[in-house]
Design an enzyme around this catalytic site. Structure first.
Site: not given
Ligand code: NAP
Length: 514
Positions: A286, A320
């Site tokens: 997601e 999001c």
């Molecule tokens: P993110 O930077 O993509 O991080 C999400 C998770 O992925 C964190 O636990 C992060 O760990 C991990 N991660 C980072 N690099 C990775 C890799 N190479 N392999 C595996 N995992 C990795 O996103 P965010 O900033 O936390 O959240 C914001 C985003 O989430 C926005 O784009 C928002 O739209 C989206 N979101 C979507 C929904 C939905 O239901 N569609 C809901 C909520 C949020 P680290 O923190 O250690 O980097």
């Protein structure tokens, strides 16, 4: 008889007693800040030298907690525990697995304000947003427990006089759950509980800026009676631990919520079959959004302005589902914009401990990103509200409106994830829908209109996973508004919906010749 599902009510902070109780919880949690949290792998609590330091984004000198940090070696250890535990956990009666979630929900409900207070400090959530995040976590626990009891029955299929047929849903194996910081409690707990109640074992890697609330949730699961090894808690760097586990041949599925870039990376990596791997990994991803509120010329314009402002600036636009594009029929554009600017003037920004409407953005990287988009916005349109940021004590940015933006501007296309909304004028309703669909994403959208024909047209043509009418585009409630998006918003998993658990199971047909 089971009591019908009802979502956890939000706390009414106009009631003085609720306010006093919340203040008491803030005080209690403030006294607990700075504690150290271990990794949990099987029945072992492991303290590492390398730590993640979780800081309060409203007050960067305040440490919320330090959390031990997994590396690849510890991730491997957790994987082996999960593989072993799966052999027994998958055989537990689904109703007993569900009971653990019911109990976890009850524990969180009893200590609701305490968890919300952690979210105020760790995620910079204003009171109402923190309260909603905790309520949603309770809802996910309750709802998925109930869904598991239903799923245990399987789906009815036909039998014949010569044979008895049954379709039942069995778990997949070891799942890696990777959660975001913005719904640091609800999404983390929802993804984890769905996977485990379905009979899988879980390796939980929470976002690195919000690991403390995840550690508190692990304590709840333990208290609720979850056997050791069903969920291992392995915070760590996304690129180190995340990549390692995504690539791992014993990983059966990955449940991810976060940004588009990371989601796409996981999807690509998970597609590769590694030596010793005997399945195709399943990926539930997601991702981001670029969500639009469309305002028609026959519409309640006060409702339109309110919906835009609330959806754009609630939790500083870090949802999001946040409204980052307001597409307005030219007949009413000036009026809606004026009303939105007026409403925005009343919004307070500051440390949410002090009951402000908006708190900070997540961290320095988020601050820099949003501020750079404000500069881009000033070139692509006219700044009519906000625009300033202050990161001297926390990462605060004013609610910002950029008006007169072209439909193809960058700020109309790219996810900003901050208190920023672009206003764009449409020639007519069809044009407004065209603009709304003019993005790679397809998560949420809303239409403010009193024209029944236009509402029906939007139902057909507005291509988003969650479409709302005459309300804002945020605020999905578990069980009522299953949530998930189209296109680059992800795999449309519909979290909090009746078919979500199917993603963590596989169907087995049993046919007995009579
Ligand atoms: P993110 O930077 O993509 O991080 C999400 C998770 O992925 C964190 O636990 C992060 O760990 C991990 N991660 C980072 N690099 C990775 C890799 N190479 N392999 C595996 N995992 C990795 O996103 P965010 O900033 O936390 O959240 C914001 C985003 O989430 C926005 O784009 C928002 O739209 C989206 N979101 C979507 C929904 C939905 O239901 N569609 C809901 C909520 C949020 P680290 O923190 O250690 O980097």
């Amino acid at each position: 008889m089971t009591v019908p599902y009802k979502h956890e009510p939000f706390t009414d902070f106009t009631i003085e007693e609720n306010t006093r109780e919340f203040e008491a919880a803030l005080k209690q949690v403030k006294g607990e800040l700075g504690k150290d949290y271990d990794l949990v792998i099987g029945s072992e609590k492991i303290s590492t030298e390398d730590k993640i330091v979780s800081v309060n984004p409203s007050n960067i000198s305040e440490v919320v907690g330090t959390v031990s940090k997994a590396n690849q070696e510890l991730a491997e250890k957790a994987m082996q525990v999960a593989v072993e535990t799966f052999k027994t956990w998958k055989k537990w009666d689904p109703e007993v697995r569900a009971d653990i979630l019911f109990k976890a929900a009850a524990i969180v409900r009893r200590r609701k304000h305490e968890f919300s207070a952690y979210l105020v400090y760790e995620a910079g959530k204003p009171w109402n947003e923190a309260d909603a995040d905790t309520a949603e976590a309770i809802d996910f626990l309750e709802y998925y427990a109930r869904q598991m009891i239903e799923l245990k029955k399987g789906y009815p299929i036909e039998s014949r006089p010569i044979e008895k047929n049954r379709l039942q849903y069995i778990p997949l194996g070891v799942g890696v759950v990777i959660s975001p910081w913005n719904f640091a409690f609800a999404i983390m707990a929802g993804m984890t509980s769905a996977a485990l109640v379905s009979g899988n074992t879980v390796l939980l890697k929470p976002a690195s800026t919000t690991p403390v609330i995840a550690a508190k949730f692990i304590e709840v699961l333990e208290e609720a009676g979850l056997p050791a090894g069903v969920v291992s808690f392995i915070p760590g760097s996304g690129s180190e631990v995340g990549d390692y586990l995504v690539d791992h041949p014993q990983t059966r599925f990955i449940s991810f919520t976060g940004s588009r870039d990371v989601g796409v990376r996981i999807y690509e990596r998970a597609a590769k079959v590694h030596e010793g791997q005997i399945w195709l990994k399943r990926v539930v991803a997601e991702m981001g959004g670029k969500d639009t509120i469309v305002v028609d010329n026959q519409a309640d314009l006060d409702l339109a302005a309110e919906s835009i402002v609330k959806s754009a600036f609630g939790f500083s636009g870090q949802k999001c589902s946040a409204c980052s594009r307001a597409v307005i029929h030219e007949d009413v554009y000036d009026e809606v914009l004026a009303k939105a600017i007026e409403l925005t003037k009343d919004l307070t920004v500051g440390n949410p401990e002090e009951r402000t409407y908006m708190g900070p953005v997540n961290d320095q990287a988020a601050f820099d990103k949003v501020m750079s988009y404000i500069e881009i916005g000033k070139e692509e349109g006219t700044l009519v509200s906000g625009g300033n940021g202050d990161n001297s004590t926390g990462y605060f940015i004013e609610p910002t409106i950029i008006a007169g933006v072209d439909e193809n501007a960058r700020v109309m296309k790219e996810e900003i994830f901050g208190p920023f909304v672009a206003f764009c004028k449409a020639k007519d309703f069809d044009h407004a829908l065209e603009i709304a669909n003019n993005t790679d994403y397809g998560l949420t959208g809303a239409v403010i209109s009193n024209n029944r024909e236009h509402i029906e047209k939007a139902k057909e043509d507005f291509h988003v996973g969650n479409l709302y009418f005459n309300r804002g585009c945020t605020g999905a409630i578990v069980g009522y508004h299953p949530f998930g998006g189209f296109n680059m918003s992800g795999t449309d998993s519909k979290a909090g919906g009746p078919d979500y658990l199917l993603l963590f199971t596989q169907a087995k047909l049993l046919t007995e010749q009579l």
